[in-house]
Design a protein around this motif. Structure first.
Motif, PDB file in Angstrom:
ATOM      1  N   ARG A 138       1.505   4.590  -1.831  1.00 25.13           N
ATOM      2  CA  ARG A 138       2.518   4.168  -2.774  1.00 25.13           C
ATOM      3  C   ARG A 138       3.684   3.495  -2.030  1.00 25.13           C
ATOM      4  NH1 ARG A 138       3.615   6.592  -7.599  1.00 25.13           N
ATOM      5  NH2 ARG A 138       3.017   8.672  -6.897  1.00 25.13           N
TER       6      ARG A 138
ATOM      7  N   THR B 141      -9.005  -2.895  -3.309  1.00 24.69           N
ATOM      8  CA  THR B 141      -8.227  -1.752  -2.823  1.00 24.69           C
ATOM      9  C   THR B 141      -8.578  -1.372  -1.386  1.00 24.69           C
ATOM     10  OG1 THR B 141      -8.014  -0.932  -5.071  1.00 24.69           O
ATOM     11  CG2 THR B 141      -7.577   0.642  -3.303  1.00 24.69           C
TER      12      THR B 141
ATOM     13  N   VAL C 137     -13.888   3.002 -11.924  1.00 25.42           N
ATOM     14  CA  VAL C 137     -13.200   1.850 -11.350  1.00 25.42           C
ATOM     15  C   VAL C 137     -14.221   0.750 -11.112  1.00 25.42           C
ATOM     16  CG1 VAL C 137     -11.763   1.035  -9.470  1.00 25.42           C
ATOM     17  CG2 VAL C 137     -11.617   3.419 -10.171  1.00 25.42           C
TER      18      VAL C 137
ATOM     19  N   LYS D 206       3.990  -4.279  -4.867  1.00 20.49           N
ATOM     20  CA  LYS D 206       2.762  -3.966  -5.594  1.00 20.49           C
ATOM     21  C   LYS D 206       2.861  -2.588  -6.219  1.00 20.49           C
ATOM     22  CE  LYS D 206      -0.110  -6.980  -2.833  1.00 20.49           C
ATOM     23  NZ  LYS D 206      -1.405  -7.181  -2.176  1.00 20.49           N
ATOM     24  N   ARG D 207       1.896  -2.247  -7.063  1.00 17.64           N
ATOM     25  CA  ARG D 207       1.996  -1.009  -7.837  1.00 17.64           C
ATOM     26  C   ARG D 207       0.881  -0.012  -7.572  1.00 17.64           C
ATOM     27  NH1 ARG D 207       2.902  -4.784 -13.108  1.00 17.64           N
ATOM     28  NH2 ARG D 207       4.943  -5.566 -12.482  1.00 17.64           N
ATOM     29  N   LEU D 208       1.216   1.251  -7.699  1.00 19.41           N
ATOM     30  CA  LEU D 208       0.196   2.278  -7.552  1.00 19.41           C
ATOM     31  C   LEU D 208      -0.414   2.545  -8.925  1.00 19.41           C
ATOM     32  CD1 LEU D 208      -1.318   4.313  -5.870  1.00 19.41           C
ATOM     33  CD2 LEU D 208       0.448   5.982  -6.392  1.00 19.41           C
ATOM     34  N   THR D 209      -1.537   1.935  -9.177  1.00 17.37           N
ATOM     35  CA  THR D 209      -2.187   2.113 -10.480  1.00 17.37           C
ATOM     36  C   THR D 209      -3.089   3.335 -10.450  1.00 17.37           C
ATOM     37  OG1 THR D 209      -4.075   0.794  -9.801  1.00 17.37           O
ATOM     38  CG2 THR D 209      -2.226  -0.367 -10.804  1.00 17.37           C
ATOM     39  N   GLN D 210      -3.573   3.724 -11.618  1.00 18.59           N
ATOM     40  CA  GLN D 210      -4.475   4.870 -11.703  1.00 18.59           C
ATOM     41  C   GLN D 210      -5.736   4.591 -10.907  1.00 18.59           C
ATOM     42  OE1 GLN D 210      -4.902   5.730 -16.036  1.00 18.59           O
ATOM     43  NE2 GLN D 210      -3.751   7.567 -15.425  1.00 18.59           N
ATOM     44  N   GLU D 211      -6.228   3.367 -11.031  1.00 21.60           N
ATOM     45  CA  GLU D 211      -7.440   3.003 -10.300  1.00 21.60           C
ATOM     46  C   GLU D 211      -7.247   3.180  -8.798  1.00 21.60           C
ATOM     47  OE1 GLU D 211      -6.042   1.275 -12.636  1.00 21.60           O
ATOM     48  OE2 GLU D 211      -7.538   1.068 -14.227  1.00 21.60           O
ATOM     49  N   ARG D 212      -6.139   2.667  -8.304  1.00 19.13           N
ATOM     50  CA  ARG D 212      -5.891   2.777  -6.861  1.00 19.13           C
ATOM     51  C   ARG D 212      -5.785   4.232  -6.434  1.00 19.13           C
ATOM     52  NH1 ARG D 212      -1.725  -2.418  -6.462  1.00 19.13           N
ATOM     53  NH2 ARG D 212      -3.388  -3.964  -6.305  1.00 19.13           N
ATOM     54  N   GLU D 213      -5.153   5.014  -7.277  1.00 19.69           N
ATOM     55  CA  GLU D 213      -4.999   6.421  -6.930  1.00 19.69           C
ATOM     56  C   GLU D 213      -6.362   7.118  -6.915  1.00 19.69           C
ATOM     57  OE1 GLU D 213      -1.726   8.271  -8.834  1.00 19.69           O
ATOM     58  OE2 GLU D 213      -2.340  10.301  -8.262  1.00 19.69           O
TER      59      GLU D 213
ATOM     60  N   THR E  53     -12.217  -4.089  -8.137  1.00 21.77           N
ATOM     61  CA  THR E  53     -11.002  -3.353  -7.786  1.00 21.77           C
ATOM     62  C   THR E  53     -11.212  -2.521  -6.529  1.00 21.77           C
ATOM     63  OG1 THR E  53     -10.231  -3.301 -10.052  1.00 21.77           O
ATOM     64  CG2 THR E  53      -9.353  -1.623  -8.585  1.00 21.77           C
TER      65      THR E  53
END
Lengths: 171, 171
Positions: free
Chosen positions: A23, A78, A70, A31-38, A74
């Motif tokens: 994050r 990622t 995911v 950039k953003r911490l999306t649910q997918e990335r998490e 992505t």
DNA sequence: ATGGATGCAAAGCGTTTGCATACAG
DNA sequence: CTGTATGCAAACGCTTTGCATCCAT
């Protein structure tokens, strides 16, 4: 104990969880911490095994109990970010695939790669780094890291003439 | 002095020319030394530079003065054979491409890879092999070889802030 | 609200392969 | 002669990308 608890608390020798670390990195790049990335980071750091893109794709592309599906695209995107962030790194190439491992919270080490069973075995040796630091300095090379694969036959495959290794694992 | 003379006579520290060596290897496999294969070996061993499939394809796929045009497919097939034969080996991965070099008639060494200009620089250091032999033995690993890439910034790219390296060579 | 992120499917890219033809041994 | 090897083009497998939609901040 849930996966979440494991990832957030039982991580080894690091002050911040991989997810937090990611994050932070993302923040510095707008950039953003999306649910997918998490989801991806949790899946990767759930254990300390080596992995390749395919394995992660296989696990996250299916519908999951926790609903964290995911897409393939992505995942690739990622993995690149995680490498930039310094959370993972490519350690070797086995079976013509790039193999990744955690590069956050674990000590420097190198790998044996068995030519029979394709297994990766880690080993630690400080002399090697020491020699490299010196050699790099001698050449005016500003070393940032290295990648060392030692090829050969592992102990398991070398010993018994007949055993359940050899062909089976070569697939 | 023709290319032929160079390859057959002026090769360094080996009793048999690469072409002969390859012919021997092919013989043991019931395979043949064709004109195409010979052209490829000569092209590769004409100098001691690192190379990748693309470079060889680029050189041999064009119509040539000596009429030695070779198809892309044959080049790929031959590179594999040459690797099996132990005449060349993959030394590193730069720019997402596998980089080959001669593995016949030249001493063991490793490489620095500059992250800026992507140049490969060879260096020799016997301590490394020595350490590896010992470490492998300790782990019951039967070592057959290794691949070591040292990443960082080369002397040339490190020094001058403005120079004709950096972006140009990253293509 | 709004610029970055996702998912899908299509496009890319290097490499491999099937098949008819050519040639080394 | 006979089985290999070549060249071509199509097939591949992994990764990347364009685009409409979605969502973290």
């Amino acid at each position: 104990m849930s996966d979440l608890a494991f990832n957030e608390i039982a991580r080894p020798a690091v002050a911040v969880s991989p997810v937090e670390k990611f994050r932070e990195f993302l923040g510095t790049r707008g950039k953003r911490l999306t649910q997918e990335r998490e989801t991806i980071v949790r899946e990767i750091f759930a254990d300390h095994e080596h992995f390749d893109s395919d394995q992660i794709v296989a696990r996250l592309t299916q519908t999951r109990r926790d609903g964290g599906r995911v897409s393939r695209a992505t995942i690739y995107r990622t993995l690149s970010s995680l490498e930039e962030a310094g959370l993972i790194r490519k350690v070797a190439r086995a079976n013509d695939r790039e193999v990744y491992e955690h590069d956050y919270g674990y000590p420097q080490h190198d790998h044996f790669i068995c030519e029979k069973c394709n297994q990766l075995v880690e080993f630690r040796n400080d002399e090697i780094s020491a020699v490299l630091v010196r050699v790099a300095a001698d050449h005016g090379f500003r070393m940032s890291g290295h990648r060392l694969e030692v090829h050969g036959i592992c102990a398991a495959c070398a010993k018994p003439p007949t055993r359940r290794h050899h062909k089976l694992d070569m697939i």
